[in-house]
Scaffold this motif. Structure first.
Motif, PDB file in Angstrom:
ATOM      1  N   ALA A 220      87.754 -43.902  11.650  1.00 22.34           N
ATOM      2  CA  ALA A 220      87.811 -43.616  10.217  1.00 22.34           C
ATOM      3  C   ALA A 220      89.237 -43.403   9.731  1.00 22.34           C
ATOM      4  O   ALA A 220      89.514 -43.517   8.534  1.00 22.34           O
ATOM      5  CB  ALA A 220      86.958 -42.388   9.895  1.00 22.34           C
ATOM      6  N   THR A 221      90.153 -43.091  10.649  1.00 21.70           N
ATOM      7  CA  THR A 221      91.568 -42.924  10.296  1.00 21.70           C
ATOM      8  C   THR A 221      92.352 -44.209  10.524  1.00 21.70           C
ATOM      9  O   THR A 221      93.575 -44.201  10.526  1.00 21.70           O
ATOM     10  CB  THR A 221      92.197 -41.807  11.141  1.00 21.70           C
ATOM     11  N   SER A 222      91.632 -45.317  10.715  1.00 21.34           N
ATOM     12  CA  SER A 222      92.234 -46.634  10.976  1.00 21.34           C
ATOM     13  C   SER A 222      92.875 -46.728  12.354  1.00 21.34           C
ATOM     14  O   SER A 222      93.664 -47.640  12.610  1.00 21.34           O
ATOM     15  CB  SER A 222      93.274 -46.991   9.896  1.00 21.34           C
ATOM     16  N   VAL A 287      96.456 -41.716  21.687  1.00 19.52           N
ATOM     17  CA  VAL A 287      96.476 -40.273  21.964  1.00 19.52           C
ATOM     18  C   VAL A 287      96.877 -39.478  20.726  1.00 19.52           C
ATOM     19  O   VAL A 287      96.281 -38.443  20.408  1.00 19.52           O
ATOM     20  CB  VAL A 287      97.401 -39.970  23.151  1.00 19.52           C
ATOM     21  N   GLY A 288      97.909 -39.924  20.018  1.00 23.80           N
ATOM     22  CA  GLY A 288      98.351 -39.212  18.831  1.00 23.80           C
ATOM     23  C   GLY A 288      97.268 -39.126  17.775  1.00 23.80           C
ATOM     24  O   GLY A 288      97.077 -38.076  17.143  1.00 23.80           O
ATOM     25  N   ALA A 289      96.535 -40.223  17.577  1.00 26.93           N
ATOM     26  CA  ALA A 289      95.443 -40.214  16.604  1.00 26.93           C
ATOM     27  C   ALA A 289      94.334 -39.271  17.040  1.00 26.93           C
ATOM     28  O   ALA A 289      93.725 -38.579  16.212  1.00 26.93           O
ATOM     29  CB  ALA A 289      94.899 -41.628  16.426  1.00 26.93           C
ATOM     30  N   ALA A 290      94.064 -39.221  18.335  1.00 23.09           N
ATOM     31  CA  ALA A 290      93.031 -38.304  18.833  1.00 23.09           C
ATOM     32  C   ALA A 290      93.431 -36.859  18.588  1.00 23.09           C
ATOM     33  O   ALA A 290      92.613 -36.027  18.176  1.00 23.09           O
ATOM     34  CB  ALA A 290      92.787 -38.549  20.308  1.00 23.09           C
ATOM     35  N   LEU A 291      94.702 -36.534  18.840  1.00 20.03           N
ATOM     36  CA  LEU A 291      95.181 -35.161  18.633  1.00 20.03           C
ATOM     37  C   LEU A 291      95.174 -34.791  17.154  1.00 20.03           C
ATOM     38  O   LEU A 291      94.971 -33.622  16.803  1.00 20.03           O
ATOM     39  CB  LEU A 291      96.582 -35.003  19.219  1.00 20.03           C
TER      40      LEU A 291
END
Length: 340
Positions: A220-222, A287-291
């Protein structure tokens, strides 16, 4: 083929197989990957799932490894072992060591990574997470360089690495959170990092639907999530590894990949696993998007804190960790849930 080494040298692994999705850019750009099973116990078998897929898909060389944290049926001492307690390993730095078939912990138990080294006929690596996210992240980058790798893959079997913290089945969030939180320090040290999970819901903690929801949050955050179907030709090798390195969760993931469906008991019947299509997929993510998104526990940790600090922070939030279970079990002389 990019090089002569691969994670199942001598075991006749098929190469250049047709896969269901293109190779993601971070994998396509890499020449060698250091892939770490970040949940402890048998997660190194999940790391091998990435390794055999990446080699088959694009010839990527891979070094696999995991944590110095065996569950209580293997290691009765609570928590992960420090490298100073490990016998027969070659330290690369304060948090990472090279392991072989004879690498053992206190009392002579064999680490899952030692069993994997015997299976592969080549060294694996052991990661001591006690120093906490930032220190471990820098150590991973250093170890990757020493082993000739230009990509670090942080792989969880089950999917609790993306947990919010309130999931009813959550039982072992600490190791995953600390290692995922190590990702930014590794990247800042110059080695790219990729997140991965295998066997959604197969550890009996988050349900497959909960893992699917967390992956949907990422998308959802692309942020892309690559859901990779493992070629059937690779599954016998993974199944053989899961026998050599006993692991219920990874074995359930392999069953999912083979097309098995329905519910299966694990942990001596204390938990049920729902076998699904998603459970058989290798999911790769940023990883950055997951965090910044679903991985709320990892994002809440102090990068400069230790694993003990992370445990205290999660406990203060009302989240019981695997370290707490193990301490209680050691005091009572019992075997806790979760198991490897």
């Amino acid at each position: 083929m990019r090089g002569r080494e691969h994670p199942l040298a001598g075991l006749a692994v098929p190469r250049n197989l047709s896969t269901s999705a293109p190779v993601p850019d971070p994998v396509a750009r890499a020449t060698r990957a250091l892939c770490i099973g970040i949940g402890g116990g048998g997660d190194v078998v999940g790391a091998l799932a990435f390794a055999v897929w990446a080699h088959a898909a694009c010839g990527l060389e891979t070094v696999v490894g995991g944590l110095t944290w065996e569950r209580r049926p293997v290691d009765p001492l609570p928590g992960p072992r420090r490298l100073g307690e490990v016998v027969g390993a070659e330290p690369l730095n304060l948090a990472v060591a090279v392991a072989g078939p004879d690498t053992t912990g206190p009392g002579g138990f064999a680490f899952a990574e030692a069993r994997m080294a015997g299976f592969l006929g080549r060294p694996t690596v052991l990661v001591d997470p006690n120093a906490g996210p930032a220190a471990v992240g820098r150590a991973l980058a250093d170890a990757a360089r020493q082993r000739g790798a230009d990509l670090v893959v942080l792989l969880d079997v089950g999917g609790d690495v993306l947990a919010h913290g309130g999931e009813a089945g959550l039982a072992s969030p600490l190791a995953d959170a600390v290692l995922l939180a190590a990702g930014p320090a590794c990247a800042a040290a110059g080695v790219p990092v990729l997140g991965a999970l295998f066997g959604a819901g197969c550890d009996g903690e988050l349900k497959p639907a909960e893992v699917a929801e967390r992956l949907a949050e990422l998308e959802a955050t692309s942020a892309p999530v690559d859901r990779i179907k493992l070629p059937a030709e690779l599954l016998p090798r993974l199944a053989a590894a899961a026998v050599t390195v006993p692991t219920e969760a990874s074995a359930m993931a392999i069953a999912c990949a083979r097309g098995d469906r329905g519910e299966r008991p694990i942990r001596g019947g204390r938990r049920l696993v729902e076998l699904t299509e998603l459970g058989g997929r290798l999911c790769l993510f940023d990883v950055g998007a997951a965090l910044a998104g679903p991985a709320r526990l990892a994002a809440a940790l102090d990068p400069d804190g230790t694993l003990a600090d992370a445990d205290r922070l999660l406990e203060a939030r009302g989240i019981r960790t695997e370290l707490a279970y193990e301490r209680d079990a050691a005091a009572a002389g019992t075997v806790p849930d979760p198991l490897p």
